[in-house]
Design a protein around this motif. Structure first.
Motif, PDB file in Angstrom:
ATOM      1  N   GLY A   1       0.799  -1.216   0.000  1.00  0.00           N
ATOM      2  CA  GLY A   1       0.000   0.000   0.000  1.00  0.00           C
ATOM      3  C   GLY A   1       0.833   1.268   0.000  1.00  0.00           C
ATOM      4  O   GLY A   1       0.305   2.357  -0.178  1.00  0.00           O
TER       5      GLY A   1
ATOM      6  N   THR B   1      -4.794  -0.248  -3.873  1.00  0.00           N
ATOM      7  CA  THR B   1      -4.444  -1.195  -2.798  1.00  0.00           C
ATOM      8  C   THR B   1      -5.354  -1.009  -1.584  1.00  0.00           C
ATOM      9  O   THR B   1      -5.520  -1.921  -0.792  1.00  0.00           O
ATOM     10  CB  THR B   1      -2.974  -1.036  -2.351  1.00  0.00           C
ATOM     11  OG1 THR B   1      -2.769   0.330  -1.974  1.00  0.00           O
ATOM     12  CG2 THR B   1      -2.004  -1.399  -3.445  1.00  0.00           C
TER      13      THR B   1
ATOM     14  N   GLY C   1      -1.740  -3.578   3.352  1.00  0.00           N
ATOM     15  CA  GLY C   1      -2.063  -3.282   1.955  1.00  0.00           C
ATOM     16  C   GLY C   1      -2.550  -4.508   1.219  1.00  0.00           C
ATOM     17  O   GLY C   1      -3.431  -5.232   1.688  1.00  0.00           O
ATOM     18  N   ALA C   2      -1.951  -4.778   0.063  1.00  0.00           N
ATOM     19  CA  ALA C   2      -2.339  -5.920  -0.748  1.00  0.00           C
ATOM     20  C   ALA C   2      -1.430  -7.116  -0.475  1.00  0.00           C
ATOM     21  O   ALA C   2      -1.220  -7.967  -1.332  1.00  0.00           O
ATOM     22  CB  ALA C   2      -2.300  -5.547  -2.219  1.00  0.00           C
TER      23      ALA C   2
ATOM     24  N   LEU D   1      -2.047  -5.435  -8.258  1.00  0.00           N
ATOM     25  CA  LEU D   1      -2.516  -4.224  -7.569  1.00  0.00           C
ATOM     26  C   LEU D   1      -3.606  -3.505  -8.356  1.00  0.00           C
ATOM     27  O   LEU D   1      -4.286  -2.641  -7.820  1.00  0.00           O
ATOM     28  CB  LEU D   1      -1.349  -3.261  -7.315  1.00  0.00           C
ATOM     29  CG  LEU D   1      -0.144  -3.828  -6.561  1.00  0.00           C
ATOM     30  CD1 LEU D   1       0.891  -2.738  -6.313  1.00  0.00           C
ATOM     31  CD2 LEU D   1      -0.546  -4.480  -5.256  1.00  0.00           C
TER      32      LEU D   1
END
Ligand SMILES: Cc1ncc(COP(=O)(O)O)c(C=O)c1O
Length: 451
Positions: free
Chosen positions: A272, A345, A373-374, A424
């Motif tokens: 992220g 993200t 985040g991802a 993403l």
């Protein structure tokens, strides 16, 4: 012109592995070393965006992205075009022979996007090679002997890298003797705290333990560098709690130790932020890049502070292909694409966090859900109370997803972590579709495994 295939999926037309894939796998057994294990048994022929197509016509949704590489999906046209343009000029010269634009421009770009004041770079062919070079530079700068790394880390496949990496099987076993003067320490793995404490009442005691190891013989006064992934990847998507890297930075500063931030897996938006270390207030001395740096073109980099990067003697570093012009041209475009992809993200994190936490509530086997985040994952256990890892069930879930048209990866010291690496740029409906597949595989495989 960049070729388009308009792949759509997931779509399974023949139960995988289909006959053509089986043939390819049989050939692999005959002509490729047994040291390379195939994770998912389909031979692939095309990849585009979030999808990959196998030789039997199946289309898979890809939550592995080439092990954390294709953050912007497979073959983004802008990136392919940038590589094609460079191919039309020259493929290789060797930066040690004469400088060229794409290497210089990429180095300049990295000094702009890396945290803190890191102004100089070197480019190599892989993350592994970048780690090697960072440690050579650290030794040249500090003239000190010991290197500290984490027991649950992964830093690549060369002798230096496997010496840093703590996991014996499969990375180190049978390859000794390894590089000496590497001290392993415990990571802030809160779900399985090595000190059996809890955050925040622990006050990050695991970091204090590292300080005491560094400040006692034989390491005392002779530690060159601490190497760490800000969020561990292969180790099982382990993100340390707030305050951890600030505390480790202080420990390094107090002892004249360089902090080498391995962002090979976490870098370029995965968590992220452009680099995962930016979740903490901790500027590294050197930052290692690879994987998402060039979205699939083989490239690794070390970017570091001026004084550190100026330590090695003339001609002491390099390599024939390091910083290949086509790879560097691809990387310059990759950085632009990654910046554009970053805002997405947030959606990925929110959707995954919600779903995975619902599973944790609902299913006994979901022991821990974590990530930034991802870069989210979940640790699977026999029961929440026992925390006993269930690697077999985890592997079966991976294979079950594969049969349904979804590629996922596993990780962790015990092989019991399901890790999610969606591109993403993924759209929400496709992300949800992938998560639906994982949930149905989770339910089916835990039912099969029994109580
Ligand atoms: C954190 C980390 N460092 C280094 C490496 C090694 O990179 P490469 O496989 O490009 O040599 C990896 C690879 O997975 C990694 O995850």
């Amino acid at each position: 012109m960049v070729k388009k295939y308009n792949l759509k999926g997931p779509k399974i037309v023949v139960e995988p592995p289909g006959p053509k894939s089986k043939k390819a796998l049989a050939r692999k057994e005959k002509c490729v070393t047994s040291g390379i294990r195939i994770g998912l048994p389909a031979a692939l022929e095309l990849a585009e965006g979030p999808f990959m197509k196998d030789v039997d016509g199946n289309v898979y949704l890809d939550f592995t992205v080439g092990i954390g590489v294709h953050n912007c999906g497979h073959r983004p046209p802008e990136m392919v075009k940038a590589c094609q343009d460079q191919l039309d000029k020259f493929i290789h010269i060797c930066f040690m022979v004469s400088p060229y634009e794409s290497y210089l421009k990429l180095a300049e770009e990295l000094s702009k996007i890396c945290p803190g004041k890191m102004t100089k770079s070197i480019f190599l062919n892989s993350g592994s090679e970048a780690i090697e070079n960072a440690l050579k530079i650290a030794r040249a700068y500090t003239k000190k002997k010991w290197i500290v790394s984490y027991r649950t880390s992964f830093h690549g496949r060369t002798f230096m890298d496997i010496s840093l990496t703590g996991k014996e099987k499969p990375y180190r076993e049978g390859f000794g003797p390894l590089v000496p003067n590497v001290q392993h320490v415990e990571f802030a793995y809160c779900y399985r705290c090595p000190l059996k404490l809890e955050y925040p009442s622990c006050k990050l005691a695991c970091a204090d333990t590292i300080r005491s190891i560094m400040e006692k013989p034989p390491l005392q006064g002779d530690v060159c560098a601490l190497v760490g992934e800000p969020v561990q990847g292969e180790g099982g998507f382990i993100n340390p709690p707030p305050g951890y890297w600030e505390k480790m930075r202080k420990i390094c500063d107090d002892n004249g130790v360089l902090f080498i931030d391995d962002e090979v897996q976490t870098g370029f938006g995965r968590t992220g932020k452009m680099f995962a270390i930016e979740h903490w207030k901790c500027d590294p001395d050197m930052l290692i890049t690879g994987k998402g740096l060039s979205l699939g073109m083989p490239l690794g980099g070390v970017t570091g502070k001026e004084e550190v990067m100026s330590a090695p003697g003339p001609a002491s570093l390099g390599g024939t292909f390091g910083g290949n012009p086509v790879c560097c041209a691809g990387a310059i475009e990759s950085i632009k694409l990654t910046k554009k992809a970053l805002p997405n993200t947030k959606m990925i994190h929110n959707v995954e966090k919600k779903r995975l936490n619902e599973w944790k509530e609902q299913y006994e086997v979901v022991g821990d859900v974590r990530g930034l985040g991802a870069m989210m994952g979940m640790e699977l256990v026999k029961t929440k109370a026992s925390k006993e890892p269930i690697a077999d069930v985890t592997r079966n879930i991976q294979l079950n997803c594969f049969k349904k048209g979804l590629y996922i990866l596993t990780a962790g010291q015990f092989g019991n972590v399901i890790r999610l690496h969606p591109p993403l740029v993924i759209k929400q409906d496709l992300l949800e579709k992938g998560l639906d597949i994982i949930e149905s595989a989770l339910v089916e495989e835990t039912k099969k495994a029994g109580p």
